[in-house]
Design a protein around this motif. Sequence first.
Motif, mmCIF file in Angstrom:
data_model
loop_
_atom_site.group_PDB
_atom_site.id
_atom_site.type_symbol
_atom_site.label_atom_id
_atom_site.label_comp_id
_atom_site.label_asym_id
_atom_site.label_seq_id
_atom_site.Cartn_x
_atom_site.Cartn_y
_atom_site.Cartn_z
ATOM 1 N N GLY A 1 0.670 -1.270 0.132
ATOM 2 C CA GLY A 1 0.176 0.153 0.014
ATOM 3 C C GLY A 1 0.713 1.255 0.239
ATOM 4 O O GLY A 1 0.484 2.249 -0.746
ATOM 5 N N ALA A 2 1.885 1.457 0.832
ATOM 6 C CA ALA A 2 2.534 2.601 1.073
ATOM 7 C C ALA A 2 3.665 2.649 0.283
ATOM 8 O O ALA A 2 4.908 3.160 0.260
ATOM 9 C CB ALA A 2 2.794 3.051 2.555
ATOM 10 N N GLY A 3 4.414 1.429 -0.524
ATOM 11 C CA GLY A 3 5.398 1.350 -1.151
ATOM 12 C C GLY A 3 6.556 0.834 -0.494
ATOM 13 O O GLY A 3 6.559 0.482 0.862
ATOM 14 N N VAL A 4 7.733 0.316 -0.949
ATOM 15 C CA VAL A 4 9.032 -0.219 -0.369
ATOM 16 C C VAL A 4 9.897 0.963 -0.200
ATOM 17 O O VAL A 4 11.255 0.456 -0.133
ATOM 18 C CB VAL A 4 9.532 -1.126 -1.155
ATOM 19 N N ASP A 5 9.777 2.249 -0.336
ATOM 20 C CA ASP A 5 10.543 3.116 -0.233
ATOM 21 C C ASP A 5 10.839 3.688 1.161
ATOM 22 O O ASP A 5 11.533 4.754 1.391
ATOM 23 C CB ASP A 5 10.186 4.293 -0.941
ATOM 24 N N MET A 6 10.251 3.022 2.228
ATOM 25 C CA MET A 6 10.309 3.444 3.646
ATOM 26 C C MET A 6 11.278 2.181 4.281
ATOM 27 O O MET A 6 10.913 0.935 4.059
ATOM 28 C CB MET A 6 8.844 3.609 4.134
ATOM 29 N N ASN A 7 11.893 2.614 5.064
ATOM 30 C CA ASN A 7 12.500 1.811 6.263
ATOM 31 C C ASN A 7 11.599 1.691 7.558
ATOM 32 O O ASN A 7 11.767 2.862 8.130
ATOM 33 C CB ASN A 7 14.017 2.135 6.568
ATOM 34 N N THR A 8 11.081 0.730 7.750
ATOM 35 C CA THR A 8 9.845 0.535 8.965
ATOM 36 C C THR A 8 10.121 -0.567 9.852
ATOM 37 O O THR A 8 11.091 -1.337 9.511
ATOM 38 C CB THR A 8 8.452 0.581 8.335
ATOM 39 N N TRP A 9 9.869 -0.282 10.807
ATOM 40 C CA TRP A 9 9.750 -1.380 11.889
ATOM 41 C C TRP A 9 8.385 -1.321 12.554
ATOM 42 O O TRP A 9 8.028 -0.735 13.092
ATOM 43 C CB TRP A 9 11.048 -0.876 13.019
ATOM 44 N N ILE A 10 7.938 -2.695 12.595
ATOM 45 C CA ILE A 10 6.619 -3.044 13.468
ATOM 46 C C ILE A 10 7.118 -3.179 14.921
ATOM 47 O O ILE A 10 7.911 -4.183 15.095
ATOM 48 C CB ILE A 10 6.044 -4.285 12.939
ATOM 49 N N VAL A 11 6.512 -2.505 15.711
ATOM 50 C CA VAL A 11 7.233 -2.492 17.055
ATOM 51 C C VAL A 11 6.835 -3.929 17.910
ATOM 52 O O VAL A 11 7.697 -4.365 18.556
ATOM 53 C CB VAL A 11 6.406 -1.473 17.804
ATOM 54 N N GLY A 12 5.632 -4.383 17.581
ATOM 55 C CA GLY A 12 5.085 -5.554 18.134
ATOM 56 C C GLY A 12 4.108 -6.375 17.475
ATOM 57 O O GLY A 12 3.696 -5.881 16.615
ATOM 58 N N ARG A 13 3.812 -7.240 17.967
ATOM 59 C CA ARG A 13 2.868 -8.361 17.207
ATOM 60 C C ARG A 13 1.339 -8.240 17.881
ATOM 61 O O ARG A 13 0.460 -9.044 17.731
ATOM 62 C CB ARG A 13 3.092 -9.908 17.224
ATOM 63 N N MET A 14 1.368 -7.374 19.145
ATOM 64 C CA MET A 14 -0.104 -6.981 19.764
ATOM 65 C C MET A 14 -0.728 -5.872 19.335
ATOM 66 O O MET A 14 -0.218 -4.904 18.848
ATOM 67 C CB MET A 14 -0.008 -7.175 20.968
ATOM 68 N N TYR B 1 -5.085 -2.821 14.606
ATOM 69 C CA TYR B 1 -4.002 -2.220 14.248
ATOM 70 C C TYR B 1 -2.940 -2.183 15.119
ATOM 71 O O TYR B 1 -2.821 -2.385 16.512
ATOM 72 C CB TYR B 1 -4.590 -0.546 14.200
ATOM 73 N N LEU B 2 -1.528 -2.291 14.533
ATOM 74 C CA LEU B 2 -0.295 -2.648 15.028
ATOM 75 C C LEU B 2 0.285 -1.423 14.939
ATOM 76 O O LEU B 2 0.110 -0.523 13.820
ATOM 77 C CB LEU B 2 0.476 -3.610 14.468
ATOM 78 N N LYS B 3 1.219 -1.168 15.781
ATOM 79 C CA LYS B 3 2.159 -0.186 15.834
ATOM 80 C C LYS B 3 3.387 -0.104 14.937
ATOM 81 O O LYS B 3 4.242 -1.359 15.153
ATOM 82 C CB LYS B 3 2.279 0.544 17.077
ATOM 83 N N GLY B 4 3.529 0.928 14.218
ATOM 84 C CA GLY B 4 5.129 0.782 13.391
ATOM 85 C C GLY B 4 5.855 2.129 13.467
ATOM 86 O O GLY B 4 5.179 3.225 13.763
ATOM 87 N N ARG B 5 7.005 2.026 13.319
ATOM 88 C CA ARG B 5 7.910 3.360 13.029
ATOM 89 C C ARG B 5 8.527 3.480 11.939
ATOM 90 O O ARG B 5 8.824 2.557 11.320
ATOM 91 C CB ARG B 5 9.030 3.227 14.187
ATOM 92 N N ILE B 6 8.793 4.641 11.400
ATOM 93 C CA ILE B 6 9.362 4.976 10.190
ATOM 94 C C ILE B 6 10.701 5.334 10.452
ATOM 95 O O ILE B 6 11.034 6.438 11.318
ATOM 96 C CB ILE B 6 8.609 5.923 9.350
ATOM 97 N N MET B 7 11.992 4.812 10.089
ATOM 98 C CA MET B 7 13.321 5.349 10.409
ATOM 99 C C MET B 7 13.831 6.428 8.998
ATOM 100 O O MET B 7 14.700 7.260 9.429
ATOM 101 C CB MET B 7 14.298 4.348 10.511
ATOM 102 N N ALA B 8 13.272 5.877 7.784
ATOM 103 C CA ALA B 8 13.945 6.736 6.742
ATOM 104 C C ALA B 8 12.953 6.421 5.756
ATOM 105 O O ALA B 8 12.090 5.509 5.687
ATOM 106 C CB ALA B 8 15.245 6.265 6.314
ATOM 107 N N GLY B 9 13.065 7.292 4.385
ATOM 108 C CA GLY B 9 12.177 7.027 3.397
ATOM 109 C C GLY B 9 10.917 8.055 3.434
ATOM 110 O O GLY B 9 10.794 8.702 4.177
ATOM 111 N N GLN B 10 10.038 7.712 2.536
ATOM 112 C CA GLN B 10 8.884 8.236 2.231
ATOM 113 C C GLN B 10 7.919 7.379 1.734
ATOM 114 O O GLN B 10 8.103 6.606 1.110
ATOM 115 C CB GLN B 10 9.007 9.397 1.457
ATOM 116 N N ALA B 11 6.546 7.559 2.091
ATOM 117 C CA ALA B 11 5.559 6.779 1.265
ATOM 118 C C ALA B 11 5.071 7.108 -0.188
ATOM 119 O O ALA B 11 5.748 8.047 -0.447
ATOM 120 C CB ALA B 11 4.035 7.237 1.987
ATOM 121 N N ASN B 12 5.005 5.995 -0.742
ATOM 122 C CA ASN B 12 4.759 5.922 -2.343
ATOM 123 C C ASN B 12 3.567 5.350 -2.571
ATOM 124 O O ASN B 12 3.679 3.802 -2.478
ATOM 125 C CB ASN B 12 5.965 5.436 -2.840
#
Length: 363
Positions: free
Chosen positions: A275-288, A314-325
Amino acid sequence: MSASSRGAIIVRGILRTSSTSPNVCRQCARGGIRNRFPATTASPLTSWRSYSGAAAAASITTGNTPIDPPTDPNVPLEPVKGSAKQQYRIKSGIILTRPPLLTAEPTPFESAFYFYQKRLNERLTMPFVTSVYFKPDTPALIDWNLKVKDRKGTVAKELGVYNGKASRAWDDELKVGDPLSKHQTMYNALLKDAEMRVSDDAEIIPEEDRVPVEAPQDRVSEADRTGDVRRLDRAMDRTLYLVVKNKDGNWVFPSSSVGTDENLHETAQRVLDQGAGVDMNTWIVGRMPVAHHVVRPVFNEDGTLETRGEKTFYLKGRIMAGQANLEGNPLGFTDFKWLTKEELQATLEPKYYHSVRNMMADR
């Protein structure tokens, strides 16, 4: 007769069924419980058993309708149209956040308190001995003496003009909101003090020839000035949340239906990738899940199911670099924004925002 034998007889007596009521024990048959239920409904044992753990799960899986014991024996029970599995579609999504990049601006009270602590620290320190830090007749010593003279003997650079060693030095605390304790005032004082007033050959530089010190970047970015909500370098002291516009034209967090062989976190990762492209460096914080939103199913007048409901986790995630595409995404997302908590409240639908508001940070 032994105690164990007597116990066995009692147990057999309770479990022995009547010839007229094969599914009820003798005591229940004597009390007439069997006769309280209509002949068309399930037996009491079957009805209550349907709400035990394994039986309830089997009822949902197989489509059997559990029946509650009626409060009034003369009122017939109405079966539920459709099982829970048929009424709801399970979805998983991601609440992607960009954490604050800067500390928050201090409040007037915090500014006054920190200012007081700075002056208190200067009062309690040893006198500044220039001979320890500077050699005689050097440009650094000449520059220091010029700046201390402008501050009228005050050693600290950003605390204003005052005599910290005098008898009335303890009576100079500032009130809350005094301009001298503001962050910008100390910021400008430090920049002014950093200017060199003496050249390398120990000559005083005229004021018109002094080179100002380059100031650090402003806390307010170009994206803040232009109102560009797509950029990540805006509201740098706040948490930003990624929202997308779905095919119905509503602003939501990215989500999709959970596949047959997927877990919630796997679906959330797929939503990010597709949905948001692979141009982002993301991290899903947990599985709950950190939030969920429920859309109730719609029924026809006869009780049959018209539109299935949705349960989105909804799970929580963080973006470290990049941008949505969103280019070419198969989920139907057409636009995206990075919004603060207050902006989300004004953008999302009220019921939707009410479901996810508790997982948002204060800033």
